[in-house]
Design a protein around this motif. Structure first.
Motif, PDB file in Angstrom:
ATOM      1  N   LEU A 143     -31.686 -26.145  17.683  1.00 56.40           N
ATOM      2  CA  LEU A 143     -30.684 -26.993  17.034  1.00 56.40           C
ATOM      3  C   LEU A 143     -29.321 -26.992  17.716  1.00 56.40           C
ATOM      4  CD1 LEU A 143     -31.418 -25.991  13.339  1.00 56.40           C
ATOM      5  CD2 LEU A 143     -32.063 -28.132  14.453  1.00 56.40           C
ATOM      6  N   MET A 144     -28.976 -25.916  18.399  1.00 48.91           N
ATOM      7  CA  MET A 144     -27.604 -25.781  18.872  1.00 48.91           C
ATOM      8  C   MET A 144     -27.445 -25.658  20.385  1.00 48.91           C
ATOM      9  SD  MET A 144     -26.383 -23.325  15.763  1.00 48.91           S
ATOM     10  CE  MET A 144     -24.710 -23.153  16.287  1.00 48.91           C
ATOM     11  N   ALA A 145     -28.456 -25.155  21.089  1.00 49.86           N
ATOM     12  CA  ALA A 145     -28.343 -24.985  22.539  1.00 49.86           C
ATOM     13  C   ALA A 145     -28.339 -26.348  23.238  1.00 49.86           C
ATOM     14  CB  ALA A 145     -29.491 -24.120  23.060  1.00 49.86           C
ATOM     15  N   THR A 146     -27.774 -26.365  24.431  1.00 47.55           N
ATOM     16  CA  THR A 146     -27.745 -27.582  25.244  1.00 47.55           C
ATOM     17  C   THR A 146     -29.185 -28.044  25.504  1.00 47.55           C
ATOM     18  OG1 THR A 146     -25.730 -26.814  26.324  1.00 47.55           O
ATOM     19  CG2 THR A 146     -26.965 -28.566  27.439  1.00 47.55           C
ATOM     20  N   PRO A 147     -29.477 -29.318  25.273  1.00 44.57           N
ATOM     21  CA  PRO A 147     -30.830 -29.798  25.556  1.00 44.57           C
ATOM     22  C   PRO A 147     -31.234 -29.495  27.002  1.00 44.57           C
ATOM     23  CG  PRO A 147     -29.640 -31.432  24.289  1.00 44.57           C
ATOM     24  CD  PRO A 147     -28.644 -30.370  24.683  1.00 44.57           C
ATOM     25  N   GLY A 148     -32.456 -28.947  27.142  1.00 47.18           N
ATOM     26  CA  GLY A 148     -32.925 -28.568  28.473  1.00 47.18           C
ATOM     27  C   GLY A 148     -34.411 -28.300  28.485  1.00 47.18           C
ATOM     28  N   ALA A 149     -34.827 -27.490  29.427  1.00 47.18           N
ATOM     29  CA  ALA A 149     -36.245 -27.197  29.648  1.00 47.18           C
ATOM     30  C   ALA A 149     -36.851 -26.396  28.508  1.00 47.18           C
ATOM     31  CB  ALA A 149     -36.409 -26.428  30.958  1.00 47.18           C
ATOM     32  N   GLY A 150     -38.156 -26.548  28.352  1.00 49.47           N
ATOM     33  CA  GLY A 150     -38.906 -25.734  27.396  1.00 49.47           C
ATOM     34  C   GLY A 150     -38.621 -26.039  25.946  1.00 49.47           C
ATOM     35  N   MET A 157     -29.300 -33.228  18.332  1.00 51.07           N
ATOM     36  CA  MET A 157     -29.216 -34.676  18.473  1.00 51.07           C
ATOM     37  C   MET A 157     -27.881 -35.172  19.000  1.00 51.07           C
ATOM     38  SD  MET A 157     -32.117 -35.623  17.893  1.00 51.07           S
ATOM     39  CE  MET A 157     -33.343 -34.373  17.651  1.00 51.07           C
ATOM     40  N   GLY A 158     -26.831 -34.392  18.840  1.00 47.30           N
ATOM     41  CA  GLY A 158     -25.530 -34.798  19.349  1.00 47.30           C
ATOM     42  C   GLY A 158     -25.292 -34.348  20.780  1.00 47.30           C
ATOM     43  N   ALA A 159     -26.289 -33.655  21.361  1.00 49.17           N
ATOM     44  CA  ALA A 159     -26.190 -33.126  22.725  1.00 49.17           C
ATOM     45  C   ALA A 159     -24.981 -32.200  22.883  1.00 49.17           C
ATOM     46  CB  ALA A 159     -26.172 -34.248  23.761  1.00 49.17           C
ATOM     47  N   TYR A 160     -24.651 -31.466  21.810  1.00 50.61           N
ATOM     48  CA  TYR A 160     -23.594 -30.460  21.870  1.00 50.61           C
ATOM     49  C   TYR A 160     -23.914 -29.501  23.011  1.00 50.61           C
ATOM     50  CZ  TYR A 160     -20.882 -26.330  20.507  1.00 50.61           C
ATOM     51  OH  TYR A 160     -20.032 -25.253  20.498  1.00 50.61           O
ATOM     52  N   SER A 161     -22.902 -29.102  23.760  1.00 45.72           N
ATOM     53  CA  SER A 161     -23.112 -28.203  24.883  1.00 45.72           C
ATOM     54  C   SER A 161     -21.990 -27.186  24.941  1.00 45.72           C
ATOM     55  CB  SER A 161     -23.169 -29.001  26.187  1.00 45.72           C
ATOM     56  OG  SER A 161     -23.454 -28.149  27.271  1.00 45.72           O
ATOM     57  N   ASN A 162     -22.380 -25.924  24.962  1.00 46.79           N
ATOM     58  CA  ASN A 162     -21.411 -24.842  25.003  1.00 46.79           C
ATOM     59  C   ASN A 162     -22.024 -23.740  25.864  1.00 46.79           C
ATOM     60  OD1 ASN A 162     -20.270 -22.216  24.238  1.00 46.79           O
ATOM     61  ND2 ASN A 162     -19.176 -23.326  22.631  1.00 46.79           N
ATOM     62  N   LEU A 165     -22.505 -20.330  24.182  1.00 46.38           N
ATOM     63  CA  LEU A 165     -23.619 -20.323  23.230  1.00 46.38           C
ATOM     64  C   LEU A 165     -24.959 -20.298  23.971  1.00 46.38           C
ATOM     65  CD1 LEU A 165     -24.679 -20.672  20.248  1.00 46.38           C
ATOM     66  CD2 LEU A 165     -24.822 -23.087  20.815  1.00 46.38           C
ATOM     67  N   ASP A 166     -25.084 -21.074  25.040  1.00 45.17           N
ATOM     68  CA  ASP A 166     -26.323 -21.097  25.807  1.00 45.17           C
ATOM     69  C   ASP A 166     -26.634 -19.722  26.405  1.00 45.17           C
ATOM     70  OD1 ASP A 166     -26.628 -23.789  25.232  1.00 45.17           O
ATOM     71  OD2 ASP A 166     -25.831 -24.456  27.168  1.00 45.17           O
ATOM     72  N   LYS A 167     -25.618 -19.074  26.966  1.00 39.54           N
ATOM     73  CA  LYS A 167     -25.835 -17.739  27.536  1.00 39.54           C
ATOM     74  C   LYS A 167     -26.248 -16.761  26.453  1.00 39.54           C
ATOM     75  CE  LYS A 167     -23.816 -13.958  30.211  1.00 39.54           C
ATOM     76  NZ  LYS A 167     -24.818 -13.079  29.669  1.00 39.54           N
ATOM     77  N   LEU A 168     -25.544 -16.794  25.341  1.00 42.89           N
ATOM     78  CA  LEU A 168     -25.861 -15.889  24.237  1.00 42.89           C
ATOM     79  C   LEU A 168     -27.279 -16.146  23.706  1.00 42.89           C
ATOM     80  CD1 LEU A 168     -24.834 -13.644  22.397  1.00 42.89           C
ATOM     81  CD2 LEU A 168     -23.858 -15.403  20.920  1.00 42.89           C
ATOM     82  N   THR A 169     -27.662 -17.401  23.591  1.00 44.01           N
ATOM     83  CA  THR A 169     -29.011 -17.743  23.123  1.00 44.01           C
ATOM     84  C   THR A 169     -30.058 -17.170  24.070  1.00 44.01           C
ATOM     85  OG1 THR A 169     -28.189 -19.744  22.052  1.00 44.01           O
ATOM     86  CG2 THR A 169     -30.547 -19.661  22.497  1.00 44.01           C
ATOM     87  N   GLY A 170     -29.835 -17.285  25.362  1.00 46.42           N
ATOM     88  CA  GLY A 170     -30.749 -16.704  26.350  1.00 46.42           C
ATOM     89  C   GLY A 170     -30.780 -15.192  26.274  1.00 46.42           C
ATOM     90  N   ASP A 171     -29.620 -14.568  26.089  1.00 46.65           N
ATOM     91  CA  ASP A 171     -29.559 -13.106  25.969  1.00 46.65           C
ATOM     92  C   ASP A 171     -30.315 -12.620  24.735  1.00 46.65           C
ATOM     93  OD1 ASP A 171     -27.960 -13.121  28.245  1.00 46.65           O
ATOM     94  OD2 ASP A 171     -26.086 -12.699  27.156  1.00 46.65           O
ATOM     95  N   ILE A 172     -30.153 -13.311  23.630  1.00 44.60           N
ATOM     96  CA  ILE A 172     -30.829 -12.941  22.385  1.00 44.60           C
ATOM     97  C   ILE A 172     -32.346 -13.021  22.564  1.00 44.60           C
ATOM     98  CG2 ILE A 172     -31.276 -13.687  19.997  1.00 44.60           C
ATOM     99  CD1 ILE A 172     -28.275 -14.633  19.983  1.00 44.60           C
TER     100      ILE A 172
END
Length: 186
Positions: A143-150, A157-162, A165-172
């Motif tokens: 729902l929140m990460a930048t749209p991308g692979a996988g 839907m708003g293509a929010y990009s941070n 947040l993306d790094k933290l999501t990957g770390d988690i």
């Protein structure tokens, strides 16, 4: 308009969630301030808060954002997917109308609704989410990460990009220490 945080905050202030819970949902719901509910890994009760119902603040924020007379928008909703889905949308539209936002509710069967939303043919829509595995990472990833692979950000839907947040999501996603992972989710 939704690119401006003040507009998004105004929408939250404009909708009387408590009244919708009372009248539309017949007290069988609760106001959520987080993307995940109690019982999910990553839920934190102390930050599960919402902005209060405050139509005066909503009007002020809309004015500050450059929309003193509101604007028009379509709210896409399913009418056969969630409990009282279209009724919640109609009630929300009525509250937004009180602060000057003219909302056209487009309620339709999930058979046409979900393909429309997934094509990003919407500006404002209803969606429910139950994270797989009862883990908050699921909501962050989809729902929140930048749209991308996988499938990452596939429901953003708003293509929010941070980038943070993306790094933290990957770390988690790869963290194995429960205490550290819990802190990251928070």
């Amino acid at each position: 308009p939704f690119k401006d945080k003040r507009v998004r905050q105004a929408f939250v202030h404009a909708i009387d969630t408590s009244a919708i819970i009372e009248k539309v949902m017949r007290k069988a719901a609760y106001p959520a301030g987080l993307m995940v509910a109690e019982g999910m890994n990553g839920y934190s009760a102390d930050i599960d808060t919402r902005l209060p119902y405050d139509p005066v603040a909503a009007r002020r924020l809309l004015g500050e954002a450059g929309y003193p007379d509101g604007f028009e928008v379509t709210l896409n909703c399913p009418n056969d997917r969630y409990v009282n889905d279209s009724e919640v949308c109609v009630a929300s539209a009525a509250y937004l109308g009180r602060v000057g936002v003219k909302v056209r509710v487009q309620a339709e069967s999930k058979a046409t609704y979900f393909p429309r939303v997934l094509k990003r043919d919407t500006s404002f829509f209803m969606v429910g989410w139950s994270p797989a595995g009862y883990d908050a990472h699921n909501a962050l990833f989809y729902l929140m990460a930048t749209p991308g692979a996988g499938g990452q950000g596939s429901w953003n839907m708003g293509a929010y990009s941070n980038a943070r947040l993306d790094k933290l999501t990957g770390d988690i996603q790869v963290e194995t220490d429960p205490a550290r992972r819990g802190a990251q989710l928070r």
